[in-house]
Design an enzyme around this catalytic site. Structure first.
Site, PDB file in Angstrom:
ATOM      1  N   ASP A   1     -13.458  25.035 -23.503  1.00  0.00           N
ATOM      2  CA  ASP A   1     -13.836  23.672 -23.878  1.00  0.00           C
ATOM      3  C   ASP A   1     -13.744  23.519 -25.384  1.00  0.00           C
ATOM      4  O   ASP A   1     -14.313  24.310 -26.145  1.00  0.00           O
ATOM      5  CB  ASP A   1     -15.271  23.370 -23.419  1.00  0.00           C
ATOM      6  CG  ASP A   1     -15.757  22.013 -23.899  1.00  0.00           C
ATOM      7  OD1 ASP A   1     -15.295  21.006 -23.339  1.00  0.00           O
ATOM      8  OD2 ASP A   1     -16.581  21.966 -24.829  1.00  0.00           O
TER       9      ASP A   1
ATOM     10  N   ASP B   1      -9.385  18.122 -23.194  1.00  0.00           N
ATOM     11  CA  ASP B   1     -10.114  19.083 -24.034  1.00  0.00           C
ATOM     12  C   ASP B   1     -10.699  20.258 -23.256  1.00  0.00           C
ATOM     13  O   ASP B   1     -11.522  21.006 -23.775  1.00  0.00           O
ATOM     14  CB  ASP B   1     -11.238  18.374 -24.797  1.00  0.00           C
ATOM     15  CG  ASP B   1     -12.264  17.743 -23.866  1.00  0.00           C
ATOM     16  OD1 ASP B   1     -12.008  17.674 -22.651  1.00  0.00           O
ATOM     17  OD2 ASP B   1     -13.325  17.312 -24.359  1.00  0.00           O
ATOM     18  N   GLU B   2     -10.277  20.430 -22.007  1.00  0.00           N
ATOM     19  CA  GLU B   2     -10.844  21.508 -21.199  1.00  0.00           C
ATOM     20  C   GLU B   2      -9.774  22.096 -20.282  1.00  0.00           C
ATOM     21  O   GLU B   2      -9.010  21.359 -19.649  1.00  0.00           O
ATOM     22  CB  GLU B   2     -12.016  20.978 -20.374  1.00  0.00           C
ATOM     23  CG  GLU B   2     -12.919  22.058 -19.805  1.00  0.00           C
ATOM     24  CD  GLU B   2     -14.243  21.483 -19.323  1.00  0.00           C
ATOM     25  OE1 GLU B   2     -15.034  21.025 -20.169  1.00  0.00           O
ATOM     26  OE2 GLU B   2     -14.479  21.473 -18.108  1.00  0.00           O
TER      27      GLU B   2
END
Length: 418
Positions: free
Chosen positions: A15, A114-115
């Site tokens: 993350d 974003d992950e």
């Protein structure tokens, strides 16, 4: 629970901390971890939503994703910037290439901008154990992008995600095994802190006397299934840390739905205008459903009222007689829900979702709707035209009214400024 029969892989859940805010900070020559920065949808609008806030802004001023522009203090240390979605997406792509140094492409699943999940079984002999690989990724991220990240490690996607959210975000890197479920997962309370449990499910579980994950794990499975159906089975097994889905599959199998929510650019006081946006949203939900060759029977409508009216709203669902992915079927059901529950207040948020999903081939014909196959096919034709010529190649008439938002949003990237 016999964990010896369960998947026991090495999966990293990576993350990027406050990704949008961190990217903007680096581009401005600031330290993402120490600066005060907020990315908002539109810096010129006081009611605009905060899309990301730097860790320090969250900690000292309580500003976080979902806050409004007017809530940000007038402090000279705070930077308020517009999003740069194309840049964020380009950086996200470069980060995925970084992951590819340590694992093959089929072992990398980009969960969101974003992950990501990375399965490192088979490459540990090259780079070292999963923790060493996680350390290398974090070091590369800082050296090459100046961006911070946190990494959770687990034997399946679910536990790696839970490890990330509940442990690694505080430590930087953490690893959970099945042996950690009882000591680290079962104590989690309130239940909404457990990934996959929303506020509505939490309230229902609370009414059943379940207030932490351990109580959920010990609750009779048959009673959970009776109350929640297939979701009850998933809740039970997730409380034991069990996830049988393969990398890249939805973590909660059988809970698939297609939806879209939109915070409106202004307050809508006229219900007719709300209905115009509702049609645009139903069009998008139907398109997403068709893209996966699916149809659904249960339509859900959420309406959020303006803060000027002390907030509130409603969320209601209705199951249709036949599964569908036809825009107007969704729209007419939403209109019914809206008419039955709308309290003549100012609307600021609209959400629509389609669940109870089946394959598109299960859409049924009706002797009373002989045009139904043509409507279904028309949806796919419109999707192909938009896919080839852009999302604004075909718009409904309501999108050209003052209430419509689709025309404006077609110029955005990820729903925000490019």
């Amino acid at each position: 629970m016999d964990y010896s029969k369960m998947p026991n892989n090495k999966i990293l859940c990576v993350d990027m901390k406050s990704f949008y805010a961190s990217c903007s900070a680096v581009m401005m020559g600031l330290d993402p971890l120490t600066c005060y920065l907020a990315v908002v949808g539109d810096t010129e609008r006081q009611g605009s939503v905060v899309l990301a806030a730097s860790p320090q802004l969250k900690k000292e001023f309580g500003i976080r994703t979902g806050s409004r522009r007017f809530e940000i203090p007038n402090d000279p240390r705070i930077h308020v910037v517009n999003p740069q979605m194309q840049t964020y997406l380009r950086i996200s792509t470069e980060i995925t290439r970084l992951f590819n140094r340590y694992a093959p492409k089929n072992a990398i699943h980009t969960y969101s901008v974003d992950e990501s999940f990375i399965q490192v079984d088979g490459v540990e002999g090259i780079w070292g154990g999963a923790t060493i690989i996680a350390q290398k990724i974090r070091e590369d991220m800082v050296r090459e992008f100046q961006l911070p990240c946190a990494i959770g490690i687990g034997p399946n996607m679910l536990l790696s995600k839970l490890c990330l959210d509940l442990d690694a975000k505080k430590k930087g890197i953490a690893e959970w095994t099945y042996e950690d479920v009882k000591t680290k997962l079962w104590s989690v309370s309130p239940l909404r802190e457990m990934w996959g449990i929303g506020s509505r499910v939490e309230k229902t579980l609370n009414r059943m006397g379940i207030f932490n994950v351990g109580q959920l794990a010990k609750y009779p499975l048959e009673l959970l299934e009776k109350k929640f159906g297939v979701m009850g089975n998933q809740l039970y097994h997730h409380a034991w840390g069990i996830d049988l889905s393969e990398l890249g599959a939805p973590i909660i199998q059988g809970q698939v739905s297609f939806g879209k929510s939109q915070i409106l650019m202004r307050d809508y006081t006229d219900p007719k205008e709300v209905q115009h946006v509702l049609l645009e949203i139903c069009e998008e939900v139907a398109r997403r459903t068709r893209h996966h060759r699916k149809a659904g029977r249960t339509i859900s409508l959420g309406i959020g009222y303006s803060r000027d009216e002390l907030g509130g709203g409603f969320y209601r669902s209705r199951t249709m007689e036949r599964p569908t992915n036809i825009t107007m079927d969704l729209y007419h059901t939403c209109l019914e829900l809206f008419a039955e529950n709308y309290e003549k207040k100012t609307v600021r948020k609209i959400a629509v979702s389609l669940s109870n999903i089946v394959d598109d081939s299960e859409m049924q014909l009706s002797l009373f709707e002989l045009e139904r196959p043509k409507k279904r096919q028309l949806g796919y034709v419109m999707d192909r035209i938009r896919g080839k010529h852009g999302s604004n190649a075909l718009l409904r008439a309501v999108s050209y009214t003052n209430a419509g938002t689709a025309k404006h949003r077609s110029r955005l990237v990820g729903g925000h400024k490019a």
